[in-house]
Write a protein that holds these residues in place. Structure first.
Motif, PDB file in Angstrom:
ATOM      1  N   VAL B 133       4.859  -6.883   2.456  1.00 24.72           N
ATOM      2  CA  VAL B 133       5.723  -8.063   2.450  1.00 24.72           C
ATOM      3  C   VAL B 133       6.186  -8.362   1.017  1.00 24.72           C
ATOM      4  N   VAL B 134       7.463  -8.683   0.885  1.00 27.88           N
ATOM      5  CA  VAL B 134       7.986  -9.157  -0.399  1.00 27.88           C
ATOM      6  C   VAL B 134       8.140 -10.675  -0.312  1.00 27.88           C
ATOM      7  N   VAL B 135       7.596 -11.367  -1.281  1.00 28.93           N
ATOM      8  CA  VAL B 135       7.716 -12.832  -1.309  1.00 28.93           C
ATOM      9  C   VAL B 135       8.200 -13.278  -2.679  1.00 28.93           C
ATOM     10  N   LEU B 136       8.628 -14.515  -2.743  1.00 24.94           N
ATOM     11  CA  LEU B 136       9.075 -15.068  -4.026  1.00 24.94           C
ATOM     12  C   LEU B 136       7.914 -15.708  -4.771  1.00 24.94           C
ATOM     13  N   ASP B 137       7.989 -15.633  -6.078  1.00 24.47           N
ATOM     14  CA  ASP B 137       6.965 -16.261  -6.903  1.00 24.47           C
ATOM     15  C   ASP B 137       6.924 -17.771  -6.609  1.00 24.47           C
ATOM     16  N   HIS B 138       5.715 -18.324  -6.664  1.00 24.49           N
ATOM     17  CA  HIS B 138       5.452 -19.759  -6.422  1.00 24.49           C
ATOM     18  C   HIS B 138       5.643 -20.180  -4.963  1.00 24.49           C
ATOM     19  N   ALA B 139       5.887 -19.219  -4.068  1.00 23.22           N
ATOM     20  CA  ALA B 139       6.161 -19.587  -2.673  1.00 23.22           C
ATOM     21  C   ALA B 139       4.906 -20.080  -1.962  1.00 23.22           C
ATOM     22  N   TYR B 140       5.140 -20.954  -0.992  1.00 24.22           N
ATOM     23  CA  TYR B 140       4.079 -21.410  -0.096  1.00 24.22           C
ATOM     24  C   TYR B 140       4.593 -21.287   1.338  1.00 24.22           C
ATOM     25  N   HIS B 141       3.855 -20.534   2.166  1.00 23.37           N
ATOM     26  CA  HIS B 141       4.281 -20.336   3.555  1.00 23.37           C
ATOM     27  C   HIS B 141       3.265 -20.819   4.582  1.00 23.37           C
ATOM     28  N   GLY B 142       2.185 -21.461   4.136  1.00 19.78           N
ATOM     29  CA  GLY B 142       1.264 -22.022   5.124  1.00 19.78           C
ATOM     30  C   GLY B 142      -0.190 -21.856   4.761  1.00 19.78           C
ATOM     31  N   HIS B 143      -1.040 -22.538   5.544  1.00 20.68           N
ATOM     32  CA  HIS B 143      -2.461 -22.648   5.198  1.00 20.68           C
ATOM     33  C   HIS B 143      -3.343 -21.614   5.889  1.00 20.68           C
ATOM     34  N   LEU B 144      -2.759 -20.759   6.721  1.00 24.31           N
ATOM     35  CA  LEU B 144      -3.579 -19.771   7.435  1.00 24.31           C
ATOM     36  C   LEU B 144      -3.923 -18.592   6.531  1.00 24.31           C
ATOM     37  N   ILE B 145      -4.976 -17.880   6.905  1.00 26.96           N
ATOM     38  CA  ILE B 145      -5.441 -16.755   6.086  1.00 26.96           C
ATOM     39  C   ILE B 145      -4.301 -15.774   5.806  1.00 26.96           C
ATOM     40  N   SER B 146      -3.543 -15.450   6.860  1.00 24.26           N
ATOM     41  CA  SER B 146      -2.458 -14.473   6.717  1.00 24.26           C
ATOM     42  C   SER B 146      -1.372 -14.983   5.775  1.00 24.26           C
ATOM     43  N   LEU B 147      -1.223 -16.312   5.696  1.00 25.39           N
ATOM     44  CA  LEU B 147      -0.114 -16.890   4.928  1.00 25.39           C
ATOM     45  C   LEU B 147      -0.503 -17.208   3.495  1.00 25.39           C
ATOM     46  N   ILE B 148      -1.784 -17.467   3.281  1.00 22.87           N
ATOM     47  CA  ILE B 148      -2.249 -17.603   1.900  1.00 22.87           C
ATOM     48  C   ILE B 148      -1.985 -16.280   1.189  1.00 22.87           C
ATOM     49  N   ASP B 149      -2.184 -15.191   1.940  1.00 25.13           N
ATOM     50  CA  ASP B 149      -1.924 -13.859   1.379  1.00 25.13           C
ATOM     51  C   ASP B 149      -0.483 -13.686   0.905  1.00 25.13           C
ATOM     52  N   ILE B 150       0.473 -14.351   1.565  1.00 25.84           N
ATOM     53  CA  ILE B 150       1.878 -14.179   1.154  1.00 25.84           C
ATOM     54  C   ILE B 150       2.400 -15.424   0.415  1.00 25.84           C
ATOM     55  N   SER B 151       1.477 -16.237  -0.075  1.00 24.64           N
ATOM     56  CA  SER B 151       1.861 -17.444  -0.817  1.00 24.64           C
ATOM     57  C   SER B 151       1.296 -17.403  -2.229  1.00 24.64           C
ATOM     58  N   PRO B 152       2.088 -16.922  -3.196  1.00 23.70           N
ATOM     59  CA  PRO B 152       1.574 -16.865  -4.578  1.00 23.70           C
ATOM     60  C   PRO B 152       1.038 -18.220  -5.059  1.00 23.70           C
ATOM     61  N   TYR B 153       1.668 -19.292  -4.627  1.00 23.97           N
ATOM     62  CA  TYR B 153       1.230 -20.652  -4.979  1.00 23.97           C
ATOM     63  C   TYR B 153      -0.234 -20.879  -4.622  1.00 23.97           C
ATOM     64  N   LYS B 154      -0.698 -20.239  -3.544  1.00 26.97           N
ATOM     65  CA  LYS B 154      -2.092 -20.401  -3.113  1.00 26.97           C
ATOM     66  C   LYS B 154      -2.968 -19.238  -3.559  1.00 26.97           C
ATOM     67  N   PHE B 155      -2.477 -17.995  -3.340  1.00 26.45           N
ATOM     68  CA  PHE B 155      -3.419 -16.882  -3.566  1.00 26.45           C
ATOM     69  C   PHE B 155      -3.798 -16.723  -5.033  1.00 26.45           C
ATOM     70  N   ARG B 156      -2.952 -17.217  -5.933  1.00 28.60           N
ATOM     71  CA  ARG B 156      -3.294 -17.132  -7.365  1.00 28.60           C
ATOM     72  C   ARG B 156      -4.526 -17.972  -7.677  1.00 28.60           C
ATOM     73  N   LYS B 157      -4.751 -19.026  -6.858  1.00 22.84           N
ATOM     74  CA  LYS B 157      -5.920 -19.892  -7.082  1.00 22.84           C
ATOM     75  C   LYS B 157      -7.111 -19.449  -6.246  1.00 22.84           C
ATOM     76  N   LEU B 158      -6.873 -18.508  -5.312  1.00 25.35           N
ATOM     77  CA  LEU B 158      -7.936 -18.150  -4.370  1.00 25.35           C
ATOM     78  C   LEU B 158      -8.272 -16.663  -4.448  1.00 25.35           C
ATOM     79  N   GLU B 159      -7.868 -15.949  -3.458  1.00 23.32           N
ATOM     80  CA  GLU B 159      -8.305 -14.562  -3.307  1.00 23.32           C
ATOM     81  C   GLU B 159      -7.597 -13.577  -4.239  1.00 23.32           C
TER      82      GLU B 159
END
Lengths: 499, 499
Positions: B133-159
């Motif tokens: 998947v290609v995503v944009l920097d700082h993006a947020y697409h949702g709180h689910l495990i699969s979406l944290i993975d494609i959300s730089p806004y979240k995954f940078r702080k987590l996994e």
């Protein structure tokens, strides 16, 4: 409000065009259009009444006026989100806490059972710092990507098993490796989990959690043997993992004697995380995760906000509170004990008359009746179960099957199901099974022989026989099985995972 | 129905005990308790009115009576699931189809934007048979495990970033690598996606999809440069992937001129999948995925049912239909054009007066005002933005920040926001910024110098100064930054991802 806008044919046509066909209909060859409902009764576009034996989501009965009132009153006042302080969410959490062991005292509100299980997985992993998951065979925990991974029922048909998922045998004492004659099946099945964990450890895997429905539903309305959960929890905690009880189908008093199905395992067993869904809002999209202070604290410690846009909003919580009120006021747990007990007795009586009924199991209004080709081999009578469901539909009773072979007739009706409803459905089952048995004796004196398919294809009076549908189905199934075994479970146009 | 059950302090105490502390409150040091709301106004437990500039979920206004009526009428009649035929779901899908390009004609209904994006990811992967998947920097697409993975806004702080996720630069012409003076920033930013895909291909990766909000929200209320989406879609499709437009925050007419924000990119651009959420049900948990016949067919072809217990139920669809009716009847798109246009003009006028306002951008009622330390360096004025939000709260205006540095004041009010509301909030902003500027000139004649923190800690008359809060915050932030840079963005007790 108009009961119907389009003629049924047009609705069906539009649905086929506009809605993804992965979303299946009950009775896909002749689906039912339901336009209103009340209590345990559904009404189609012609005003025909159906007895609903499967809508466990509409827990306190379809369209309960208390719930409509609670929802409308709160919708008129405020619907916001959990970033603002509001009384409903704390009131509701407090009420839920009162139903649970003291240890389970922190709550997260979400919109669906799937969202709850996904969050449970995040909580377990954050707390344990382990990744792997142990699940039961045939389990279904939701439609999300993360949950398909931990649902053998789904991943076997899709992506396959991930290396971090460990599948333990379903503790099914009717079909499983240890049966009702085993001296301690609870311990024996728990030991299979222990072995699995040991194997995982040898590979360097670390167990974050054991996920299980407190009564496996898709697995075939399974009742865990005594002591199973407690021993599994011990093994899982020894491995540094947590026990997640998926109460999405089984919670809110369905088992009658207890509010939560895990409580059937005794007061000395308490999960670390409990997930709730389906009946929680009687159809309104709400769900919940309950956990311990320690697990919640570990999740908070990652420093990242958990925000769920709709989860825990004042309207959802008002509806949740109203559901709890109705369960209490109408003594629906008592009703589940009384009606469920009576229904089980009636089914056990039917079992003495019909060799097709291999097993009757269940608690409260969570009951399974398993059909078998013969009782010695316990070979699942899949076609017979499908036939029974189709015939019951003709009698205006909505029923469904479950289990790995779709051979379990499952009862999960709204909790206002009555003694009369139980008697009506059992009378119908008796008649249908008697008809099936008599006809089989006429047409197939040796029940184990197979009617040659060519006989079925000949235009003969057989097609007018009441069992024509049954044999047609049997033939269809044979044909499909030969073509593609994988798609065989779909013959009803519907998986059986979620009702 | 009582407006308040507990005193505010008690609510707060219960909330801290019962609700996971990862669920944060706005203004955590002095949270707001809202007990009722109407239109664009919130009311606290003392009856004080707040102007709501951020509740984009309550799209047609808080507690719109038409929606309450529609919900109550359908709740009284029937709430079931999509396995039974019903008119509401096909009516609703038909109405949504009319807002979209013809190609997007198959619908799946779910309960939240997160569920929608998770399903979109499944659809994309199933159709393309690719995984990445290609995503944009700082993006947020949702709180689910699969979406944290494609959300730089979240995954940078987590996994952290998974190997199958490829992060493209945010096409932000104010802060990004190509700015407003570039001759063709749309092409230039699209080329960064092309390069990323080429790099991924070199590693043997296969692109399933490009995910992007049609106007990145958490990213800082970004407006894509002309031509960007069309070119990206071409590159992604060349790579065998699909374009997923996340319209969860931006759909349903918020941009005024169009029903969907992706339509701002011209008629020759059409995504392959569109996800909808937040405003779709005005707070009721409903969401949707729209896609093409080809993608839906590929998903059906896997032979596995997609069943979403609550998704697409008759009540959710009745509410969805009522929202569409209100948007039309009250010409809320027209209102977004008029009021949004006026608001933007007022903010641009403020920009001429206040050097702190670096940029004003947006369309319709999706507007961002970015504060900067100075216009040349464009250094984000994070503390100043937080101060402004806190001061606005004192003026009973609920506002929030967004963007990678929380320096963007975001306007996403209910669509019934009025000219008078816009003028009121701009007058307040003017006064607050004027006060801030005057005080800074008095206390800090050289704005770039720093007040020594010891001065702030001394018990002096400074604490009674109107800017005491601002400096206190500034000091706090410095302290936190030194201690742990990662937690600095949480100083408001709230991420800014989802309002």
């Amino acid at each position: 409000m108009a009961l119907e806008v389009f003629h049924k044919d047009e609705t069906l046509q539009m649905r086929r065009k506009l809605i993804g066909q992965s979303c299946r209909l009950f009775f896909s060859r002749d689906p039912v259009k339901i336009v209103r409902a009340r209590g345990q009764y559904l009404y189609d576009e012609n005003g025909m009444q159906y007895l609903d034996c499967i809508s466990n989501v509409q827990h306190v009965g379809h369209c309960h006026p208390s719930l409509t009132q609670a929802a409308a009153a709160q919708m008129d006042l405020l619907n916001s989100n959990t970033r603002f302080l509001h009384d409903n969410i704390v009131l509701y959490a407090d009420r839920l806490a009162a139903t649970l062991p003291k240890k389970l005292c922190v709550f997260y509100f979400v919109n669906s059972g799937s969202e709850a299980n996904d969050l449970a997985l995040r909580l377990a992993r954050q707390y344990t710092r382990h990744h792997d998951v142990v699940v039961l065979d045939h389990a279904y925990h939701g439609h999300l990507i993360s949950l398909i991974d931990i649902s053998p029922y789904k991943f076997r048909k899709l992506e396959g098993q991930k290396e971090w998922v460990h599948v333990a045998p379903l503790p099914d004492t009717y079909h499983g490796i240890y049966r009702e004659d085993h001296p301690d099946p609870g311990q024996a099945y728990a030991d299979t989990v222990k072995s699995l964990i040991d194997e995982a450890h040898k590979k360097g895997c670390k167990i974050s959690s054991f996920f299980a429905e407190s009564l496996p539903s898709v697995g075939g309305q399974i009742i865990f043997p005594t002591g199973y959960c407690k021993r599994v929890a011990e093994y899982v905690r020894e491995a540094g993992g947590v026990y997640v009880a998926d109460e999405i189908q089984t919670g809110f008093g369905r088992v009658g004697s207890h509010f939560w199905a895990f409580q059937l395992q005794g007061e000395d067993f308490c999960p670390d995380i409990v997930t709730m869904g389906k009946p929680i809002g009687n159809g309104h999209p709400i769900a919940c995760v309950a956990t311990t202070e320690e697990i919640a604290a570990a999740f908070t410690a990652n420093g990242v906000e958990y925000f769920n846009t709709f989860g825990g909003n004042p309207v959802s919580c008002a509806i949740g509170l109203a559901v709890l009120d109705v369960i209490e006021k109408e003594d629906l747990r008592g009703n589940a004990v009384r009606v469920g007990g009576h229904l089980k007795q009636l089914l056990l009586q039917l079992q003495t008359k019909h060799p097709l009924i291999g097993d009757v199991r269940g608690v409260g209004l969570f009951i399974g009746m398993e059909l078998v080709k013969d009782r010695a081999s316990r070979k699942p009578a899949t076609e017979e179960a499908a036939h029974l469901v189709r015939r019951l539909k003709e009698e205006r009773i909505v029923m469904s099957t479950d289990g790995p072979w779709d051979s379990v007739i499952k009862f999960k009706p709204p909790m206002c199901f009555s003694i009369e409803d139980a008697e009506r459905v059992c009378t119908c089952i008796d008649q249908i099974l008697r008809g099936l048995s008599e006809t089989l004796n006429v047409i197939l004196p040796n029940r184990r022989s197979h009617l040659h398919t060519s006989q079925l294809l000949q235009p003969c009076c057989f097609y007018n026989h009441p069992l024509a549908n049954y044999f047609h189905l049997k033939f269809q199934r044979k044909f499909i099985l030969n073509k593609d075994r994988k798609s065989s479970r779909k013959r009803n146009g519907c998986d059986t995972d979620v009702m």
